[in-house]
Design a protein around this motif. Structure first.
Motif, PDB file in Angstrom:
ATOM      1  N   SER A 343       0.842  -1.194   0.000  1.00  0.00           N
ATOM      2  CA  SER A 343       0.000   0.000   0.000  1.00  0.00           C
ATOM      3  C   SER A 343       0.879   1.246   0.000  1.00  0.00           C
ATOM      4  N   PRO A 344       0.355   2.388  -0.454  1.00  0.00           N
ATOM      5  CA  PRO A 344       1.157   3.620  -0.452  1.00  0.00           C
ATOM      6  C   PRO A 344       1.762   3.927   0.911  1.00  0.00           C
ATOM      7  N   ALA A 345       1.004   3.707   1.961  1.00  0.00           N
ATOM      8  CA  ALA A 345       1.517   3.990   3.310  1.00  0.00           C
ATOM      9  C   ALA A 345       2.649   3.034   3.667  1.00  0.00           C
ATOM     10  N   ARG A 346       2.477   1.747   3.340  1.00  0.00           N
ATOM     11  CA  ARG A 346       3.518   0.756   3.655  1.00  0.00           C
ATOM     12  C   ARG A 346       4.761   0.987   2.807  1.00  0.00           C
ATOM     13  N   TRP A 347       4.570   1.330   1.542  1.00  0.00           N
ATOM     14  CA  TRP A 347       5.706   1.608   0.660  1.00  0.00           C
ATOM     15  C   TRP A 347       6.484   2.833   1.149  1.00  0.00           C
ATOM     16  N   ALA A 348       5.772   3.853   1.566  1.00  0.00           N
ATOM     17  CA  ALA A 348       6.433   5.049   2.087  1.00  0.00           C
ATOM     18  C   ALA A 348       7.253   4.722   3.338  1.00  0.00           C
ATOM     19  N   GLU A 349       6.752   3.793   4.139  1.00  0.00           N
ATOM     20  CA  GLU A 349       7.446   3.404   5.363  1.00  0.00           C
ATOM     21  C   GLU A 349       8.734   2.627   5.066  1.00  0.00           C
ATOM     22  N   LEU A 350       8.699   1.800   4.013  1.00  0.00           N
ATOM     23  CA  LEU A 350       9.825   0.899   3.733  1.00  0.00           C
ATOM     24  C   LEU A 350      10.752   1.381   2.632  1.00  0.00           C
ATOM     25  N   ARG A 351      10.367   2.374   1.868  1.00  0.00           N
ATOM     26  CA  ARG A 351      11.059   2.722   0.635  1.00  0.00           C
ATOM     27  C   ARG A 351      12.556   2.929   0.803  1.00  0.00           C
ATOM     28  N   TRP A 352      12.961   3.571   1.891  1.00  0.00           N
ATOM     29  CA  TRP A 352      14.382   3.875   2.078  1.00  0.00           C
ATOM     30  C   TRP A 352      15.069   2.927   3.046  1.00  0.00           C
ATOM     31  N   ARG A 353      14.374   1.894   3.440  1.00  0.00           N
ATOM     32  CA  ARG A 353      14.972   0.868   4.300  1.00  0.00           C
ATOM     33  C   ARG A 353      15.455  -0.271   3.400  1.00  0.00           C
ATOM     34  N   PHE A 354      16.597  -0.057   2.769  1.00  0.00           N
ATOM     35  CA  PHE A 354      17.044  -0.915   1.679  1.00  0.00           C
ATOM     36  C   PHE A 354      17.233  -2.366   2.105  1.00  0.00           C
ATOM     37  N   PHE A 355      17.827  -2.590   3.266  1.00  0.00           N
ATOM     38  CA  PHE A 355      18.078  -3.962   3.676  1.00  0.00           C
ATOM     39  C   PHE A 355      16.778  -4.659   4.067  1.00  0.00           C
ATOM     40  N   ARG A 356      15.849  -3.932   4.653  1.00  0.00           N
ATOM     41  CA  ARG A 356      14.542  -4.512   4.968  1.00  0.00           C
ATOM     42  C   ARG A 356      13.803  -4.876   3.687  1.00  0.00           C
ATOM     43  N   LEU A 357      13.870  -4.044   2.666  1.00  0.00           N
ATOM     44  CA  LEU A 357      13.195  -4.340   1.403  1.00  0.00           C
ATOM     45  C   LEU A 357      13.777  -5.587   0.739  1.00  0.00           C
ATOM     46  N   HIS A 358      15.068  -5.843   0.972  1.00  0.00           N
ATOM     47  CA  HIS A 358      15.694  -7.022   0.376  1.00  0.00           C
ATOM     48  C   HIS A 358      15.105  -8.313   0.945  1.00  0.00           C
ATOM     49  N   PHE A 359      14.454  -8.216   2.112  1.00  0.00           N
ATOM     50  CA  PHE A 359      13.803  -9.377   2.718  1.00  0.00           C
ATOM     51  C   PHE A 359      12.285  -9.350   2.534  1.00  0.00           C
ATOM     52  N   GLN A 360      11.761  -8.393   1.798  1.00  0.00           N
ATOM     53  CA  GLN A 360      10.314  -8.273   1.650  1.00  0.00           C
ATOM     54  C   GLN A 360       9.699  -9.507   0.983  1.00  0.00           C
ATOM     55  N   ALA A 364       4.884 -10.369   4.456  1.00  0.00           N
ATOM     56  CA  ALA A 364       3.499 -10.168   4.028  1.00  0.00           C
ATOM     57  C   ALA A 364       3.378  -8.932   3.145  1.00  0.00           C
ATOM     58  N   PHE A 365       2.451  -8.999   2.195  1.00  0.00           N
ATOM     59  CA  PHE A 365       2.099  -7.868   1.333  1.00  0.00           C
ATOM     60  C   PHE A 365       0.666  -7.473   1.640  1.00  0.00           C
ATOM     61  N   ASP A 366       0.441  -6.182   1.855  1.00  0.00           N
ATOM     62  CA  ASP A 366      -0.925  -5.768   2.200  1.00  0.00           C
ATOM     63  C   ASP A 366      -1.798  -5.531   0.981  1.00  0.00           C
ATOM     64  N   GLN A 367      -1.222  -5.546  -0.209  1.00  0.00           N
ATOM     65  CA  GLN A 367      -1.995  -5.502  -1.461  1.00  0.00           C
ATOM     66  C   GLN A 367      -1.469  -6.624  -2.358  1.00  0.00           C
ATOM     67  N   VAL A 368      -1.544  -7.839  -1.850  1.00  0.00           N
ATOM     68  CA  VAL A 368      -0.876  -8.979  -2.463  1.00  0.00           C
ATOM     69  C   VAL A 368      -1.359  -9.209  -3.895  1.00  0.00           C
ATOM     70  N   GLY A 369      -0.383  -9.510  -4.767  1.00  0.00           N
ATOM     71  CA  GLY A 369      -0.686  -9.848  -6.152  1.00  0.00           C
ATOM     72  C   GLY A 369      -0.585 -11.350  -6.343  1.00  0.00           C
ATOM     73  N   ASP A 370       0.031 -11.772  -7.460  1.00  0.00           N
ATOM     74  CA  ASP A 370       0.127 -13.213  -7.695  1.00  0.00           C
ATOM     75  C   ASP A 370       1.368 -13.816  -7.051  1.00  0.00           C
ATOM     76  N   TYR A 371       2.189 -12.988  -6.383  1.00  0.00           N
ATOM     77  CA  TYR A 371       3.288 -13.531  -5.598  1.00  0.00           C
ATOM     78  C   TYR A 371       2.929 -13.463  -4.119  1.00  0.00           C
TER      79      TYR A 371
END
Length: 410
Positions: A343-360, A364-371
């Protein structure tokens, strides 16, 4: 032995997770799975329960899940090489700076650094970060030495200048040690050790890793001889290229039975080019060349442009210049599309946390797609069935970029 139903349905699954270059105890992955699976289950409307692992062997956990009206049991096992990682890390500050010089020389003199930049600048910037950060720390320490000498020299007494230099040197050493003690915040030493591990051997597997690859193959071969419906191998980050070699060895040796469990290979946030582009990576290049044509497995590669630590949407076979002229089957390259699945709010929270994003990919995804990592590892479909009709990402990069495309016997 039960074979997989024709529809690709799963009742029992064995999952083997290969971490990246990580010195931490594997319990962190159990806790991550426990926390994030509960959150994804809440969002997506299914159930996931963790219990102690029912199979013998190394560290893992047991999963029970009910999804889409089907009950699935999965045993997850972490294929541990954290001891090798810890052993590769320099114990002293001077040794780390020696690693820096050796690693920079390997990637720059071979031309690999410039070719990697033609793929994705994000992971190259991530690779340059520890170089810049460690040099900045060193220059700060040297500045303190110079400052002590200058201040002592103001007295006009030569011995005072030397004494001031000594005080500055002591302050500089303290500063370097302070930075190292705070590396859990800066990650400069950790990343330097990571890139230096492959650079030291110029892309070849060191003996201890080669031996561990053999051990991993034995564990997976045992699962392939079980009554599981699917054996799923997950390689994250540096674990992706380790998994490539493990599975290539298994298939070459004829250890994937035709009437056994379905074999799935899921690579997440891979950094294969950091190794496969190096001069002595013939083993990895041969394994990529071999694995990409095999029908004994289904290989899906998932990454996201928002992950600055991965070579996002870079087909690891094609960019390494080892795709067969007659064509290849694998991997199926897909995007986790963080800007859409968070979600926009979750992306804004994680966008600059590069190492955390590498484990995303493991979260969990709050707007989950086919992954959905927890549908893949604990759901009722095999990896092949789940993505049977999925087209590869249109944004994938498939042009050959590597200078070194020679291979050992494949």
């Amino acid at each position: 032995m039960s074979s997989v139903p024709s529809a690709g349905q799963v009742r029992r699954r064995r999952v083997f997770y290969i971490p990246g270059y990580d010195p931490i105890h594997p319990r962190r992955y159990r806790e991550l799975y426990r926390k994030e699976s509960a959150e994804q289950a809440r969002i997506s409307g299914y159930s996931v329960t963790l219990k102690p692992k029912t199979t013998k062997g190394p560290y893992g956990w047991h999963v029970r899940s009910e999804q889409d009206g089907a009950e699935v049991a999965a045993d997850v096992e972490v294929l541990v090489w954290s001891d090798i990682v810890r052993g590769s890390m320099s114990n002293t500050i001077p040794a780390t700076y020696a690693q820096l010089a050796r690693t920079a020389w390997t990637y720059i003199a071979s031309g690999v650094l410039w070719r990697l930049m033609r793929l994705r600048k994000g992971p190259v910037i991530a690779a340059l970060y520890p170089v810049g950060m460690l040099l900045a720390q060193l220059f700060a320490a040297l500045f303190l030495v110079w400052l002590g000498w200058r201040l002592g020299g103001l007295t006009g007494w030569p011995l005072a200048a030397l004494a001031g230099m000594g005080v500055g040197a002591g302050a500089g050493v303290y500063l370097l040690r302070w930075f190292r003690s705070k590396d859990g915040t800066f990650f400069a030493y950790y990343l330097m050790h990571d890139y230096a591990y492959s650079a030291r051997w110029r892309g070849a597997n060191p003996p201890e890793l080669e031996a561990r690859i053999g051990d991993f193959a034995e564990r997976i071969a045992g699962a392939l001889a079980s009554d599981a419906d699917e054996v799923l191998v997950v390689g994250h980050s540096s674990g992706a290229h380790v998994g490539v070699s493990v599975l290539a060895d298994l298939i070459r040796a004829g250890r994937v039975p035709a009437d056994g469990p379905a074999l799935g290979f899921l690579t997440l946030g891979q950094v294969v080019p950091m190794v496969s582009f190096l001069p002595e990576a013939q083993r990895l290049r041969a394994d990529l060349h071999y694995l990409c044509t095999r029908d004994e497995l289904a290989w899906v590669d998932v990454s996201a442009p928002g992950d600055g630590c991965a070579f996002a949407l870079c087909d690891p076979v094609s960019v390494s210049g080892v795709a067969p002229a007659t064509g290849k089957r694998w991997p199926l390259v897909l995007s986790a599309a963080f800007t859409k699945t968070l979600s926009p709010a979750r992306w804004a929270e994680l966008r600059w946390r590069f190492f955390r994003l590498h484990f995303q990919y493991l979260c969990a995804f709050d707007q989950v797609g086919d992954y959905d990592y927890f549908r893949i590892t604990a759901g009722p479909q095999t990896l092949a069935a789940r993505y049977r009709d999925r087209a590869p990402s249109k944004s994938r990069i498939e042009r050959a970029v590597s200078k070194y495309t020679d291979m050992g016997a494949s």
